[in-house]
Structures are given as C-alpha cells and as structure tokens.
Motif scaffolding. Structure first.
Motif, PDB file in Angstrom:
ATOM      1  N   LYS A 183      35.680  43.809  33.960  1.00  0.00           N
ATOM      2  CA  LYS A 183      35.870  45.870  34.192  1.00  0.00           C
ATOM      3  C   LYS A 183      34.320  46.038  34.528  1.00  0.00           C
ATOM      4  N   THR A 199      32.039  43.821  36.503  1.00  0.00           N
ATOM      5  CA  THR A 199      32.344  43.666  38.245  1.00  0.00           C
ATOM      6  C   THR A 199      32.110  45.404  39.199  1.00  0.00           C
ATOM      7  N   LYS A 200      31.941  46.701  37.854  1.00  0.00           N
ATOM      8  CA  LYS A 200      30.996  47.268  38.192  1.00  0.00           C
ATOM      9  C   LYS A 200      29.731  47.166  38.363  1.00  0.00           C
ATOM     10  N   GLN A 257      28.013  45.405  38.667  1.00  0.00           N
ATOM     11  CA  GLN A 257      27.302  44.945  40.408  1.00  0.00           C
ATOM     12  C   GLN A 257      27.459  44.789  41.938  1.00  0.00           C
ATOM     13  N   SER A 258      28.817  45.631  41.682  1.00  0.00           N
ATOM     14  CA  SER A 258      28.628  46.688  43.029  1.00  0.00           C
ATOM     15  C   SER A 258      27.641  47.216  42.867  1.00  0.00           C
ATOM     16  N   GLN A 273      29.646  36.042  37.935  1.00  0.00           N
ATOM     17  CA  GLN A 273      29.710  36.748  39.772  1.00  0.00           C
ATOM     18  C   GLN A 273      31.029  36.157  40.253  1.00  0.00           C
ATOM     19  N   CYS A 328      34.291  37.777  38.225  1.00  0.00           N
ATOM     20  CA  CYS A 328      34.716  38.724  38.921  1.00  0.00           C
ATOM     21  C   CYS A 328      35.021  39.548  40.261  1.00  0.00           C
ATOM     22  N   LYS A 329      34.542  38.284  41.566  1.00  0.00           N
ATOM     23  CA  LYS A 329      35.128  38.416  42.356  1.00  0.00           C
ATOM     24  C   LYS A 329      36.817  38.306  42.980  1.00  0.00           C
TER      25      LYS A 329
END
Length: 333
Positions: free
Chosen positions: A75, A78-79, A81-82, A326, A329-330
C-alpha cells in the motif's frame, strides 16, 4: 543517567515503540540488554560493539516483521509510485542489481547525495528507515511532568547497513536477544513458532537502563528442528557448489576451545561471492526458498499457512525486482 525526577523505564519505551510500529508492519519488537551481544564480539573480530552509554545493562530493541508487513508495504509503495512517476529521478535499473549501494546507509543517511537513488532502488529499506526513525521521534516526543523523553540518546543500526563502523551481525544478535535460534547449518534464524519466515530490520540502542542481563530472562535457545540439520547442510552445499564455502568468515575466538568458532562478519571470498550472487540474480534464487522450506520442517500445517510468505513476497524478497513490484502494485490497484 537521570533525566528528570524519575528514570525512564525500559518497559515504557519498548511498549510505545511496539504500539507505533505494529500498524506500520513491524510486528516483532524485542527488548534486551546490548551487553549480551557485545560480550560475544570477539576481540579478534572486526565487529565493533554497540554503544552502552557507560551502563551495565543498556536497552536495545530488535525490530523485525513476519508476513504482516507485506500488504502494508505494498500500500505504501503504490502511493510512493504515484508520487514519483512524474519526477525526473529514475531507478538505475528495473532490477536493483545488488544492495552494495547501501554500504553507506546509517541513521544519518539523509545527508548522503545518493538518497534519491537509494529510495528508488531500495523501497523496502527506505520504508524501514522512514518508519523506524519516525517511530522513535514520536515515542520520545511524549513528555510529562516527571520525565522528558526527548533528552534520551539513541543509536540505530539497520540490517542493510554494511559500513564497517556500523555493521552488526544480526543473526548472532537475534539469538543473543532471545528472539530466535541462529542455525549455522543454514545461516537462518529460526523461531519456534513462525520458523524462518520473518525478516530482521534494525536494532535500536537507547541510553536507558535495560532489562537485567540474567540467564533466567534470556535462557539459551534450542534448535527447534535439529533433525533437519543434515539436510540443510547438504542444501547449502548444493547451492554454493562446495562444502568448503566461506558463507561467513570465521575465526577461532581468543578465549574458547579450538572447536568453537565465532562469526566476524558476512564476507565472501571471491569464488563464493560469485556463486552466491549468481544464485540470487538468476533462476536459482528459488533454491534459497527451498532452503527456507527445509528449515520449516518442524512447523505445523496451520503455522506454515499463517507465517510462510506469499509467493509474491518471496519473489520480491529474493530478487529485489522493481519491475515485478511495480506491476504487482498496479494489479492491486
């Protein structure tokens, strides 16, 4: 050292840190006196003892995790990466080839010029640094009328910190702390409940009086699966291709019998380093998983299901493949 009208109790600070770290994914927190580890550091070793702050029993806290960490880390990543997708800083490679860049990592790594590269290529290590450092700051920021936590000195050592001045033999320390048995047949720490399925992250040493260094509080740990040692030795030989591997460099300690050996630090000779890195970086990495599974031979079916890493966690743990992480997470959104 007395900071105010009363001394900080080691139970208090350990409880605070445990409560803060758990929702961050670090569910293993164990207090012990660092003198237990320091006493096992041979004078002939290149290891440096950890700070005692001139105490006879100094509080150290070892931090680790079971599979509890994995969904929380995903979690977070994922944040992460954004936020970083639109930045100019990019990983050196889709797969971090090695963790040698982390030789300079320490609790003061934010002063280093390679910070962004490290953050990109070692997301779990970076998450560990952020989580533990913020936890300590939060834990010692709580003051009351009788005590001031913020005056407490502390030292952090991470498992990925290979700088010679800060290096810690974490496998040995884990046993000294009474957390898990260090099985030198397979170079894994094995816990009586969750077996080898846990990760070691850091040790924090505070200028606070620690638990009494008494044998009844830290009894010798027994090998939870001695029947598996022969098979484990065969497997490690199969992986490294020789019985005479130097997975750990060993020396005879100054004050012991000739049959005893003491760990200096995990250093490979050239041949073993090549074999080890090859086994980690190509399809043979699964053999290290098989080693772990062999060491799990004593675990019940329920405990294996409860504690064994998921296949996704296993793959990332052994390959550090950023592209895989990556993509995962996508899929998870």
């Amino acid at each position: 050292m007395l900071y105010s009208s009363r001394q900080i109790q080691w139970e208090e600070i350990t409880k605070k840190i445990s409560e803060i770290l758990y929702p961050l994914g670090f569910d293993l927190v164990k207090a012990f006196p660092i003198q237990r580890y320091n006493s096992n550091v041979s004078p002939a070793s290149s290891l440096a003892p950890l700070p005692t702050y001139f105490r006879t029993s100094t509080l150290s806290i070892i931090v680790g995790n079971t599979k509890h960490l994995w969904p929380i880390f995903l979690k977070y990543y994922t944040k992460f990466q954004s936020v970083t997708n639109n930045t100019k800083t990019k990983p050196i490679n889709a797969k971090c080839k090695s963790r040698s860049n982390s030789r300079i990592i320490s609790s003061s790594y934010d002063q280093n010029n390679d910070l962004e590269i490290f953050k990109q290529n070692n997301p779990l290590d970076w998450y560990t640094i952020q989580s533990i450092s913020s936890t300590i700051k939060q834990a010692i920021s709580i003051n009351d009328d009788s005590i001031k936590y913020s005056d407490v000195k502390y030292d952090i050592r991470y498992t990925f910190d290979l700088d010679e001045k800060k290096f810690v033999a974490f496998q040995r320390l884990t046993q000294d702390a009474g957390l898990a048995y260090y099985n030198k047949s397979c170079f894994l720490c094995v816990h009586e409940e969750f077996g080898p399925w846990f990760g070691l992250r850091a040790v924090i040493t505070f200028d606070i009086e620690g638990p009494p260094n008494e044998s009844y509080l830290f009894p010798p740990l027994k090998n939870p699966y001695p029947e598996g040692d022969a098979l484990l030795k065969l497997k490690i030989t199969e992986i490294l291709g020789t019985e005479n591997h130097n997975y750990h460099q060993l020396v005879t300690p100054t004050h012991s019998s000739d049959s005893e050996l003491t760990e200096i630090k995990p250093v490979f000779d050239d041949d073993d380093k090549k074999k080890f890195m090859n086994s980690r970086d190509n399809a043979k990495w699964y053999e290290w998983v098989e080693l772990r599974d062999i060491a799990s031979g004593f675990m019940t079916k329920d405990n294996l299901e409860k504690y064994r890493y998921s296949e996704e966690q296993i793959k990332y743990h052994y390959t550090h493949n950023l592209k895989f992480l990556q993509e995962l997470c996508k899929k998870l959104g």
